[in-house]
Write a protein that holds these residues in place. Structure first.
Motif, PDB file in Angstrom:
ATOM      1  N   PRO A   3      48.594  37.336  38.502  1.00 40.40           N
ATOM      2  CA  PRO A   3      48.195  36.096  39.298  1.00 40.40           C
ATOM      3  C   PRO A   3      46.605  35.712  39.423  1.00 40.40           C
ATOM      4  O   PRO A   3      45.990  36.633  38.941  1.00 40.40           O
ATOM      5  CB  PRO A   3      48.832  36.430  40.783  1.00 40.40           C
ATOM      6  CG  PRO A   3      49.363  37.612  40.598  1.00 40.40           C
ATOM      7  CD  PRO A   3      48.651  38.465  39.490  1.00 40.40           C
ATOM      8  N   ARG A   4      46.481  34.583  39.625  1.00 43.86           N
ATOM      9  CA  ARG A   4      44.942  34.204  39.971  1.00 43.86           C
ATOM     10  C   ARG A   4      44.802  34.630  41.530  1.00 43.86           C
ATOM     11  O   ARG A   4      45.264  33.907  42.343  1.00 43.86           O
ATOM     12  CB  ARG A   4      44.834  32.805  39.706  1.00 43.86           C
ATOM     13  CG  ARG A   4      43.412  32.230  40.343  1.00 43.86           C
ATOM     14  CD  ARG A   4      42.186  32.847  39.529  1.00 43.86           C
ATOM     15  NE  ARG A   4      41.006  32.131  39.995  1.00 43.86           N
ATOM     16  CZ  ARG A   4      39.977  32.559  40.806  1.00 43.86           C
ATOM     17  NH1 ARG A   4      40.439  33.361  41.948  1.00 43.86           N
ATOM     18  NH2 ARG A   4      39.193  31.785  40.860  1.00 43.86           N
ATOM     19  N   PHE A   5      43.825  35.682  41.774  1.00 45.87           N
ATOM     20  CA  PHE A   5      43.853  36.301  43.068  1.00 45.87           C
ATOM     21  C   PHE A   5      42.738  35.634  43.667  1.00 45.87           C
ATOM     22  O   PHE A   5      41.754  34.818  43.193  1.00 45.87           O
ATOM     23  CB  PHE A   5      43.525  37.563  43.193  1.00 45.87           C
ATOM     24  CG  PHE A   5      44.815  38.595  42.577  1.00 45.87           C
ATOM     25  CD1 PHE A   5      46.052  38.919  43.629  1.00 45.87           C
ATOM     26  CD2 PHE A   5      44.737  39.098  41.292  1.00 45.87           C
ATOM     27  CE1 PHE A   5      46.719  39.668  43.206  1.00 45.87           C
ATOM     28  CE2 PHE A   5      45.819  40.093  41.100  1.00 45.87           C
ATOM     29  CZ  PHE A   5      46.726  40.436  41.930  1.00 45.87           C
ATOM     30  N   ILE A   6      42.824  35.510  45.033  1.00 40.61           N
ATOM     31  CA  ILE A   6      41.570  35.082  45.893  1.00 40.61           C
ATOM     32  C   ILE A   6      40.379  35.764  45.572  1.00 40.61           C
ATOM     33  O   ILE A   6      40.333  36.962  45.091  1.00 40.61           O
ATOM     34  CB  ILE A   6      42.078  35.148  47.422  1.00 40.61           C
ATOM     35  CG1 ILE A   6      41.279  34.303  48.256  1.00 40.61           C
ATOM     36  CG2 ILE A   6      42.012  36.650  47.815  1.00 40.61           C
ATOM     37  CD1 ILE A   6      41.796  33.771  49.619  1.00 40.61           C
ATOM     38  N   GLY A   7      39.151  35.224  45.664  1.00 38.68           N
ATOM     39  CA  GLY A   7      37.854  35.813  45.376  1.00 38.68           C
ATOM     40  C   GLY A   7      37.475  35.549  43.958  1.00 38.68           C
ATOM     41  O   GLY A   7      38.330  34.972  43.200  1.00 38.68           O
ATOM     42  N   ASP A   8      36.563  36.094  43.580  1.00 39.13           N
ATOM     43  CA  ASP A   8      36.050  36.011  42.367  1.00 39.13           C
ATOM     44  C   ASP A   8      36.058  37.128  41.531  1.00 39.13           C
ATOM     45  O   ASP A   8      35.277  38.068  41.965  1.00 39.13           O
ATOM     46  CB  ASP A   8      34.552  35.376  42.428  1.00 39.13           C
ATOM     47  CG  ASP A   8      34.418  33.903  42.765  1.00 39.13           C
ATOM     48  OD1 ASP A   8      35.338  33.208  42.319  1.00 39.13           O
ATOM     49  OD2 ASP A   8      33.325  33.694  43.468  1.00 39.13           O
ATOM     50  N   PHE A   9      36.909  36.925  40.254  1.00 35.36           N
ATOM     51  CA  PHE A   9      36.789  37.989  39.318  1.00 35.36           C
ATOM     52  C   PHE A   9      36.164  37.706  38.039  1.00 35.36           C
ATOM     53  O   PHE A   9      36.373  37.309  36.978  1.00 35.36           O
ATOM     54  CB  PHE A   9      38.169  38.410  38.695  1.00 35.36           C
ATOM     55  CG  PHE A   9      39.129  38.902  39.913  1.00 35.36           C
ATOM     56  CD1 PHE A   9      39.303  40.342  39.771  1.00 35.36           C
ATOM     57  CD2 PHE A   9      39.470  38.472  40.895  1.00 35.36           C
ATOM     58  CE1 PHE A   9      40.001  41.134  40.570  1.00 35.36           C
ATOM     59  CE2 PHE A   9      40.415  39.066  42.216  1.00 35.36           C
ATOM     60  CZ  PHE A   9      40.588  40.465  41.828  1.00 35.36           C
ATOM     61  N   GLU A  10      34.754  37.727  38.188  1.00 32.67           N
ATOM     62  CA  GLU A  10      33.738  37.410  37.098  1.00 32.67           C
ATOM     63  C   GLU A  10      33.570  38.538  35.958  1.00 32.67           C
ATOM     64  O   GLU A  10      34.048  39.547  36.312  1.00 32.67           O
ATOM     65  CB  GLU A  10      32.368  37.132  37.825  1.00 32.67           C
ATOM     66  CG  GLU A  10      32.180  36.034  38.531  1.00 32.67           C
ATOM     67  CD  GLU A  10      30.939  35.704  39.011  1.00 32.67           C
ATOM     68  OE1 GLU A  10      29.977  35.914  38.389  1.00 32.67           O
ATOM     69  OE2 GLU A  10      30.687  35.025  39.857  1.00 32.67           O
ATOM     70  N   LYS A  11      33.350  38.323  34.845  1.00 30.56           N
ATOM     71  CA  LYS A  11      33.249  39.131  33.662  1.00 30.56           C
ATOM     72  C   LYS A  11      32.159  40.300  33.873  1.00 30.56           C
ATOM     73  O   LYS A  11      31.090  39.892  34.319  1.00 30.56           O
ATOM     74  CB  LYS A  11      33.104  38.619  32.393  1.00 30.56           C
ATOM     75  CG  LYS A  11      34.139  37.404  32.017  1.00 30.56           C
ATOM     76  CD  LYS A  11      35.349  38.374  31.687  1.00 30.56           C
ATOM     77  CE  LYS A  11      36.674  37.319  31.371  1.00 30.56           C
ATOM     78  NZ  LYS A  11      37.713  38.018  30.992  1.00 30.56           N
ATOM     79  N   GLY A  12      32.469  41.324  33.710  1.00 28.92           N
ATOM     80  CA  GLY A  12      31.325  42.389  33.709  1.00 28.92           C
ATOM     81  C   GLY A  12      30.824  43.188  34.921  1.00 28.92           C
ATOM     82  O   GLY A  12      29.886  43.864  34.905  1.00 28.92           O
ATOM     83  N   ILE A  13      31.205  42.460  36.045  1.00 26.36           N
ATOM     84  CA  ILE A  13      30.645  42.790  37.529  1.00 26.36           C
ATOM     85  C   ILE A  13      31.762  43.112  38.381  1.00 26.36           C
ATOM     86  O   ILE A  13      32.928  42.896  38.319  1.00 26.36           O
ATOM     87  CB  ILE A  13      29.737  41.988  37.960  1.00 26.36           C
ATOM     88  CG1 ILE A  13      30.298  40.470  38.229  1.00 26.36           C
ATOM     89  CG2 ILE A  13      28.359  41.475  36.861  1.00 26.36           C
ATOM     90  CD1 ILE A  13      29.247  39.432  38.847  1.00 26.36           C
ATOM     91  N   ASP A  14      31.382  43.602  39.592  1.00 26.49           N
ATOM     92  CA  ASP A  14      32.339  43.806  40.663  1.00 26.49           C
ATOM     93  C   ASP A  14      32.681  42.660  41.271  1.00 26.49           C
ATOM     94  O   ASP A  14      32.224  41.546  41.200  1.00 26.49           O
ATOM     95  CB  ASP A  14      31.523  44.719  41.677  1.00 26.49           C
ATOM     96  CG  ASP A  14      32.844  45.702  42.589  1.00 26.49           C
ATOM     97  OD1 ASP A  14      33.892  45.416  42.382  1.00 26.49           O
ATOM     98  OD2 ASP A  14      32.321  46.479  43.065  1.00 26.49           O
ATOM     99  N   TYR A  15      33.890  42.662  42.082  1.00 25.23           N
ATOM    100  CA  TYR A  15      34.629  41.540  42.790  1.00 25.23           C
ATOM    101  C   TYR A  15      33.587  41.121  43.772  1.00 25.23           C
ATOM    102  O   TYR A  15      32.925  41.696  44.556  1.00 25.23           O
ATOM    103  CB  TYR A  15      35.744  42.321  43.334  1.00 25.23           C
ATOM    104  CG  TYR A  15      36.568  41.145  44.349  1.00 25.23           C
ATOM    105  CD1 TYR A  15      37.398  40.262  43.949  1.00 25.23           C
ATOM    106  CD2 TYR A  15      36.423  41.274  45.744  1.00 25.23           C
ATOM    107  CE1 TYR A  15      38.058  39.540  44.732  1.00 25.23           C
ATOM    108  CE2 TYR A  15      36.953  40.522  46.696  1.00 25.23           C
ATOM    109  CZ  TYR A  15      37.922  39.643  46.021  1.00 25.23           C
ATOM    110  OH  TYR A  15      38.557  38.638  46.645  1.00 25.23           O
ATOM    111  N   LYS A  16      33.640  39.571  43.707  1.00 30.24           N
ATOM    112  CA  LYS A  16      32.972  39.093  44.882  1.00 30.24           C
ATOM    113  C   LYS A  16      34.314  38.285  45.838  1.00 30.24           C
ATOM    114  O   LYS A  16      34.947  37.321  45.375  1.00 30.24           O
ATOM    115  CB  LYS A  16      32.028  37.784  44.134  1.00 30.24           C
ATOM    116  CG  LYS A  16      31.082  38.185  43.291  1.00 30.24           C
ATOM    117  CD  LYS A  16      30.246  37.050  42.749  1.00 30.24           C
ATOM    118  CE  LYS A  16      28.779  37.569  42.033  1.00 30.24           C
ATOM    119  NZ  LYS A  16      27.997  36.499  41.515  1.00 30.24           N
ATOM    120  N   GLY A  17      33.901  38.518  47.033  1.00 29.44           N
ATOM    121  CA  GLY A  17      34.909  38.003  48.087  1.00 29.44           C
ATOM    122  C   GLY A  17      35.023  38.922  49.183  1.00 29.44           C
ATOM    123  O   GLY A  17      34.601  40.054  49.276  1.00 29.44           O
TER     124      GLY A  17
END
Length: 516
Positions: free
Chosen positions: A331-345
């Motif tokens: 799924p597309r989860f809540i928060g930001d799953f950007e490339k190459g770095i840790d979760y933002k949210g």
């Protein structure tokens, strides 16, 4: 010298680190042998060895004719009265021959076992990936590449499979591995990957998802849903409405979904065409596979709109209704799953939502949640790992490429500086198809860093993303004399193989530990 007895002695030296041992053929010719690769079959000893920085498959075999020996293309490099030593390229034809003899080199379907996808854009990382599996219970997916990555790196599906199989044989890994044809968008994509022997097929219907559906009013939603391809969905608008609108679904004792008319309309407006596309893709795969085992993952993670818990339920329920068999859903989860770095949210909010998504998978009972853009999401791993009961697939790719560049920075700073400056100049155009947020003004040109500070760039979110999204150009840019960087990077990794494997192992242990 009795090479067979010496190789048998080498075989007793198998270890996690697979330390090279010298097989001296004569005063001017020796082979560095990977002891974990030594296998016996039909009176033949098979092993992987190095001459300089290049690797080959070797067969130590009786001199008499043998159908097994003749399967492999190569040259005899040593001969006695009773034995020959045959040296073979690590080619596709020899890989196929090897797979016909050793079942552990054939990718498997992994089912709902916890699994970890190790993308390898350069073809040299899989041995390091295997060495990181000393902890945890993940089954590895070693041959993993998307059509987008194949296009950008100018590699073929066969080359990806070759690299994975030779690494499995080199490391003597016999616990089973999967192979993921990632982010497939068309039936033609499926055929290419199926022909190369892939066993897992990740369908990406993102182009058929209506990301604007969250903003539509009820009139617009009704109009969009009324015009869906209902015949392709084996359904009608009224039947779908009866199935979902104003209904209650008890997912667990603690979690009940109450669906109103707008929930129903919005789910169909957003995902109706995507589900029809997945059905088409699945039917093509089933027909083309001709009875060969396969498994399917469905990915809607690379969309702008978050997948609500009802939309997850709806998506899975419709795929089951249409008899589309799938083993994992991203799924597309809540928060930001950007490339190459840790979760933002907000991690607390992520956990609350993830628990609901997990409950839905348990409701259906036959698939796992897939975490895409999984590279370096350490804070999310801790959340999921703390739940223990979660069946999980983690998918990574770019982080292995970054570890390769870390080796270059450590061993050849001059080359890394040239690569870094090249990437710096390309970032604004190359970032367009990726979810990233790096700001170039937070970085300096390579001349602004000491050699030691170059390694520190791999702790910078901005630098990691700049290096991450420009991989295609770095690996394919050419001058009149050949590739600008590709061969230099590959040679650096081959010359510093143990450093490369060490960096990869350390990095992926950090990925796996939170799940243990």
């Amino acid at each position: 010298m009795d090479f067979q007895k010496l190789l048998e002695k080498f075989s007793d030296s198998k270890s996690v680190t697979n330390d090279l041992l010298e097989l001296k053929i004569n005063d001017s010719y020796s082979i560095q042998v990977y002891p974990n690769s030594i296998n016996h079959l039909n009176e033949i000893m098979f092993f992987i060895g190095r001459e300089g920085i290049e690797k080959y498959l070797y067969l130590l075999a009786p001199k008499a004719k043998s159908a097994t020996k003749e399967k492999f293309n190569g040259a005899i490099v040593n001969e006695s009265d009773t034995q020959i030593l045959k040296k073979c390229e690590l080619s596709k034809s020899n890989r196929v021959a090897l797979q016909s003899l050793f079942s552990f080199t054939v990718p498997q379907v992994l089912g709902i076992n916890d699994s970890f996808g190790f993308g390898d854009r350069l073809g040299l990382a899989n041995a390091g990936h295997i060495r990181s599996l000393n902890i945890g219970n993940f089954k590895p997916i070693l041959a993993q590449q998307s059509i987008r990555e194949l296009t950008r790196t100018q590699r073929s599906a066969d080359e990806v499979m070759d690299a994975a199989v030779w690494a499995v044989f080199q490391e003597g890994y016999k616990n089973g591995f999967g192979s993921d044809a990632d982010h497939l968008k068309t039936p033609a994509d499926i055929t290419v990957m199926l022909d190369a022997g892939f066993t897992m097929f990740t369908f990406d219907p993102g182009e058929h998802v209506d990301n604007n559906a969250d903003e539509y009013d009820e009139q617009k939603l009704f109009s969009v849903v009324a015009n869906l391809p209902w015949s392709e969905l084996n359904d009608t608008f009224p039947a779908a409405e009866r199935r979902y609108s104003q209904k209650e679904f008890k997912i667990s004792n603690e979690f009940i979904l109450n669906v109103n008319e707008q929930d129903f309309l919005r789910a169909y407006a957003k995902y109706g065409k995507a589900i029809a596309h997945i059905k088409k893709m699945f039917e093509h795969l089933k027909n083309e596979s001709e009875g060969r085992p396969f498994e399917v993952e469905v990915s809607v993670d690379e969309t702008e709109s978050v997948t609500s818990t009802f939309e997850h339920f709806f998506f899975a329920n419709e795929l089951h209704r249409l008899k589309v068999e799938f083993v994992s859903l991203a799924p597309r989860f809540i928060g930001d799953f950007e490339k190459g770095i840790d979760y933002k949210g907000d991690l607390d909010l992520f956990k609350r939502e993830y628990v609901k998504h997990l409950a839905i998978t348990k409701y259906f009972g036959n698939y796992k949640i897939s975490l895409h853009s999984g590279s370096d999401k350490f804070s999310v791993y801790k959340v999921i790992g703390s739940l223990h009961s979660a069946h999980t697939h983690v998918k990574t790719a770019g982080t292995s490429y970054l570890e390769a560049l870390r080796v270059v920075a450590a061993e050849d700073p001059k080359l890394f500086r040239a690569i870094y400056n090249f990437c710096f100049g390309l970032y604004e155009t190359e970032k367009m198809s990726y979810h990233v947020s790096a700001v170039l003004s937070n970085l300096k040109p390579a001349s602004g860093y000491t050699d030691q500070e170059l390694l520190g760039l791999f702790n910078s979110e901005d630098a990691r993303q700049v290096l991450h999204v420009t991989f295609g150009k770095v690996l394919t840019e050419k001058t009149d004399s050949g590739y600008l960087f590709k061969n230099k990077i590959l040679n650096c990794l081959k010359e510093n193989e143990e450093t490369h494997y060490k960096f990869l192992t350390n990095h992926f242990v950090k990925h796996i530990e939170p799940f243990c």
